[in-house]
Design an enzyme around this catalytic site. Structure first.
Site, mmCIF file in Angstrom:
data_model
loop_
_atom_site.group_PDB
_atom_site.id
_atom_site.type_symbol
_atom_site.label_atom_id
_atom_site.label_comp_id
_atom_site.label_asym_id
_atom_site.label_seq_id
_atom_site.Cartn_x
_atom_site.Cartn_y
_atom_site.Cartn_z
ATOM 1 N N LEU A 17 0.805 -1.270 -0.112
ATOM 2 C CA LEU A 17 -0.056 0.205 0.049
ATOM 3 C C LEU A 17 0.968 1.187 -0.001
ATOM 4 O O LEU A 17 0.465 2.368 -0.664
ATOM 5 C CB LEU A 17 -0.822 0.025 1.108
ATOM 6 C CG LEU A 17 -1.963 -1.253 1.333
ATOM 7 C CD1 LEU A 17 -2.878 -0.835 2.595
ATOM 8 C CD2 LEU A 17 -2.624 -1.169 0.099
ATOM 9 N N TYR A 154 -2.199 -7.489 16.292
ATOM 10 C CA TYR A 154 -2.353 -6.550 15.273
ATOM 11 C C TYR A 154 -3.695 -5.767 15.535
ATOM 12 O O TYR A 154 -3.778 -4.515 15.139
ATOM 13 C CB TYR A 154 -2.864 -7.389 13.965
ATOM 14 C CG TYR A 154 -2.787 -6.434 12.736
ATOM 15 C CD1 TYR A 154 -1.777 -6.267 12.124
ATOM 16 C CD2 TYR A 154 -4.079 -6.403 12.086
ATOM 17 C CE1 TYR A 154 -1.859 -5.489 10.921
ATOM 18 C CE2 TYR A 154 -4.120 -5.799 10.970
ATOM 19 C CZ TYR A 154 -3.187 -5.021 10.510
ATOM 20 O OH TYR A 154 -3.071 -4.578 9.143
ATOM 21 N N LYS A 158 -3.674 -1.509 15.560
ATOM 22 C CA LYS A 158 -4.183 -0.795 14.785
ATOM 23 C C LYS A 158 -5.561 -0.138 15.286
ATOM 24 O O LYS A 158 -6.053 0.957 15.104
ATOM 25 C CB LYS A 158 -4.952 -1.744 13.577
ATOM 26 C CG LYS A 158 -3.909 -2.213 12.785
ATOM 27 C CD LYS A 158 -2.981 -1.003 11.895
ATOM 28 C CE LYS A 158 -2.024 -1.599 10.893
ATOM 29 N NZ LYS A 158 -1.351 -0.445 10.291
ATOM 30 N N THR A 189 -1.698 -7.171 -1.324
ATOM 31 C CA THR A 189 -0.270 -6.741 -1.038
ATOM 32 C C THR A 189 0.674 -7.912 -0.881
ATOM 33 O O THR A 189 0.054 -9.060 -0.624
ATOM 34 C CB THR A 189 -0.400 -5.823 0.224
ATOM 35 O OG1 THR A 189 -0.927 -6.408 1.372
ATOM 36 C CG2 THR A 189 -1.421 -4.692 0.026
#
Length: 254
Positions: A17, A154, A158, A189
């Site tokens: 990204l 994660y 985030k 990705t």
């Protein structure tokens, strides 16, 4: 803020990204510097080696950008890593080293980049009719809203980055600096390239439409919109085809 003629920094800009963001900013006429631990930025951009989890590395990289270009107008705060581990199981506690590593990059690292870049932005001359001095865009995740099984680290990183987008907008508004975020769903990705196809299919089944992985150029479109639209501040925009992930994903790899 019009990116034309501005200086933009993209953390993690050599792939995925971040690379999409670099290419869009170049096309918009910005001078772009990618801060990354490996690889090379797209043609036309500069690369400075930087480990965002190491504050000395971040400070050195930001100082080098300022030495080369004199200012930083735009930050795409994108560097991040993934990893899956349940918090505990019958076999024992979860992998705390992995937890610390993910939080160290995705949260502490992102915070260190903002701290040093935003400090530099406060010294910019006001730009445009609103007197903007800088624009920051954080790469969050739909895990900021709905973390799945095994995604403790994660999701923690985030979700915190999502929440800090508002806090940082409040900290920096007095200087004419806006802070927003993008929360991608499953994107095409390198981070997800190695996942088995059955897992990909399961992860996409909750997309309403379109039922496919997102592209880096679509992410870059949202980043560009946030940079260019002065009245949008302290917001995190989902980019996920309407997906609302279930509590846990099940797939067969055999």
């Amino acid at each position: 803020m019009d990116p034309q003629g501005k200086v933009a920094v993209v953390s993690g800009g050599n792939s995925g990204l971040g690379e999409g963001g670099v290419k869009r900013l170049l096309a918009d006429g910005a001078t772009v510097v990618s801060l990354d631990v490996a690889g090379a930025a797209p043609e036309g951009a500069e690369t400075i080696g930087c480990d965002v989890s190491d504050e000395n590395s971040v400070k050195s990289a930001v100082d080098e950008v300022l030495d080369r270009h004199g200012r930083i107008d735009i930050l795409l705060n994108n560097a991040g890593i993934g990893g899956i581990s349940a918090i505990a199981s019958e076999e024992g506690p979860g992998d705390m080293d992995l937890f610390r590593r993910i939080v160290g990059v995705n949260l502490i690292g992102a915070t260190q980049v903002v701290a040093h870049v935003a400090h530099a932005m406060t010294k910019n001359a006001p730009s445009g009719p609103d007197g903007e001095r800088g624009v920051i865009v954080n790469s969050c995740s739909i895990a900021s809203f709905e973390g799945q099984e095994g995604m403790s680290a994660y999701t923690a990183s985030k979700s915190a980055l999502h929440a800090l987008t508002l806090v940082w907008a409040r900290d920096l508004g007095k200087y004419g600096i806006r802070v927003n975020g993008v929360a991608p769903g499953l994107m095409d990705t390198p981070m997800v390239a190695g996942l088995p196809e059955p897992m990909i299919e399961v992860l996409l089944q909750d997309n309403e439409f379109p039922r496919r992985a997102g592209r880096a150029d679509e992410y870059a479109d949202v980043v560009d919109f946030l940079i260019r639209t002065p009245l949008i501040n302290a917001e995190v925009i989902r980019l996920d085809g309407g997906a609302r992930p279930p509590a846990r994903a099940k797939w067969a790899t055999g």
